[in-house]
Write an enzyme that holds these catalytic residues in place. Sequence first.
Site, PDB file in Angstrom:
ATOM      1  N   GLU A   1      -3.839 -28.648   6.471  1.00 54.69           N
ATOM      2  CA  GLU A   1      -3.584 -27.748   5.347  1.00 54.69           C
ATOM      3  C   GLU A   1      -4.508 -26.536   5.347  1.00 54.69           C
ATOM      4  O   GLU A   1      -4.058 -25.408   5.129  1.00 54.69           O
ATOM      5  CB  GLU A   1      -3.761 -28.516   4.032  1.00 54.69           C
ATOM      6  CG  GLU A   1      -3.578 -27.670   2.786  1.00 54.69           C
ATOM      7  CD  GLU A   1      -3.853 -28.455   1.514  1.00 54.69           C
ATOM      8  OE1 GLU A   1      -4.024 -27.814   0.460  1.00 54.69           O
ATOM      9  OE2 GLU A   1      -3.896 -29.704   1.551  1.00 54.69           O
TER      10      GLU A   1
ATOM     11  N   ASP B   1      -4.457 -32.453   1.677  1.00 51.89           N
ATOM     12  CA  ASP B   1      -5.149 -33.039   0.528  1.00 51.89           C
ATOM     13  C   ASP B   1      -4.219 -33.963  -0.248  1.00 51.89           C
ATOM     14  O   ASP B   1      -3.003 -33.729  -0.326  1.00 51.89           O
ATOM     15  CB  ASP B   1      -5.619 -31.942  -0.440  1.00 51.89           C
ATOM     16  CG  ASP B   1      -6.794 -31.143   0.102  1.00 51.89           C
ATOM     17  OD1 ASP B   1      -7.457 -31.605   1.043  1.00 51.89           O
ATOM     18  OD2 ASP B   1      -7.049 -30.041  -0.434  1.00 51.89           O
TER      19      ASP B   1
ATOM     20  N   TYR C   1       0.813  -1.222   0.000  1.00 49.19           N
ATOM     21  CA  TYR C   1       0.000   0.000   0.000  1.00 49.19           C
ATOM     22  C   TYR C   1       0.846   1.272   0.000  1.00 49.19           C
ATOM     23  O   TYR C   1       0.385   2.332  -0.427  1.00 49.19           O
ATOM     24  CB  TYR C   1      -0.953  -0.001   1.200  1.00 49.19           C
ATOM     25  CG  TYR C   1      -2.135  -0.916   1.003  1.00 49.19           C
ATOM     26  CD1 TYR C   1      -3.061  -0.675  -0.005  1.00 49.19           C
ATOM     27  CD2 TYR C   1      -2.309  -2.040   1.797  1.00 49.19           C
ATOM     28  CE1 TYR C   1      -4.137  -1.523  -0.208  1.00 49.19           C
ATOM     29  CE2 TYR C   1      -3.384  -2.891   1.607  1.00 49.19           C
ATOM     30  CZ  TYR C   1      -4.302  -2.632   0.598  1.00 49.19           C
ATOM     31  OH  TYR C   1      -5.355  -3.480   0.393  1.00 49.19           O
TER      32      TYR C   1
END
Length: 342
Positions: free
Chosen positions: A173, A227, A87
């Site tokens: 995860e 996963d 920013y």
Amino acid sequence: MNTGTMPYTLVNNIEKLIITFLENLISCKQGICKFKSRRNQNLPLIEQIISCKSTGAPRFSICFYILMEAHNRLLAGDKCTLRELYYKDPAKCCKPVSISKGVIDVCAILQTVPWNLGIFATGKGLIAGAIRFHMINGDMIDCFTHGGAVVLPQDHNSINRLETSATFVLVVEKETVFSKLISQKIFENLGMDIILMTGRGYPDLSTRYIINRLSTIHKLPIYALFDADPFGIEILLIYQFGSRKMSREISKNLICPKMRWIGIHPTELVIFNFPHVALSANDNRKLQRMLRYSYIKDGIRFELQTLQHLQRKIHIDELHSISELFLLNDYMPNKIKRNLML
């Protein structure tokens, strides 16, 4: 230079680097650029970055901006986040990912880590369970009494010590799985003190540092539930061996080679009727790239090869279709008790 480099040494090295950047910029404008090709991967990183090629200009500008910000932070004894750097970008042309890559470039050249430059990722990792953080300023973050998710401290250097009665750490995860396990009262149902953590996908440095500390100093077993797809396995490898973009010397306090993969394993698709979906083209590209990694353990390599052969993947979130409490009451306790891990 090591990761414990004193601020005044870093300030001196940054100033030398900025002078090098400026000298090359001036020489390029005079038509006598020293470095002609950023694409030559045999060149040292700094020479790739300060090449006068137009394709190298954004990378040059971002690194110069980060060096100036780091210099100012070190002189002021101040800190900032990657989001703040994004920013504050005066040109307003950087993407968040460009800032992250620029910090990696700068750290690689200076042979240091972001937190030594006063730069931290926005708090990302979550933790719950049997642990207390005793901070240098006297504060305490007590996960024992909190009961729910606590965001890990951005600056792990502000942690004085960890206190825990846990018998193991479970790293998941995704935040969805983390939240689900808490809502299912994992701490009560397992009947033992544990620590539950998530990096919410690809983990930040603070998450990886704390897992390293729990493994090396507190000697806790670290179990991982990810996963069964290329992205989940890649995240596992980052926890175990670190980012491929960061040198081994710098990342040695950020890795956990002893992390054990509970699952989900692709080979389990052959045994169980787990819900699954087909691999995408992106999955297969990542899979092929990972199979070329020389450091992968044989067991994990076999799982990757199985994934490639089956062309199917499993997401942990979908296992509730078998049973709402399948993970908590059956899958995880069985894996831990029978030591069915990689």
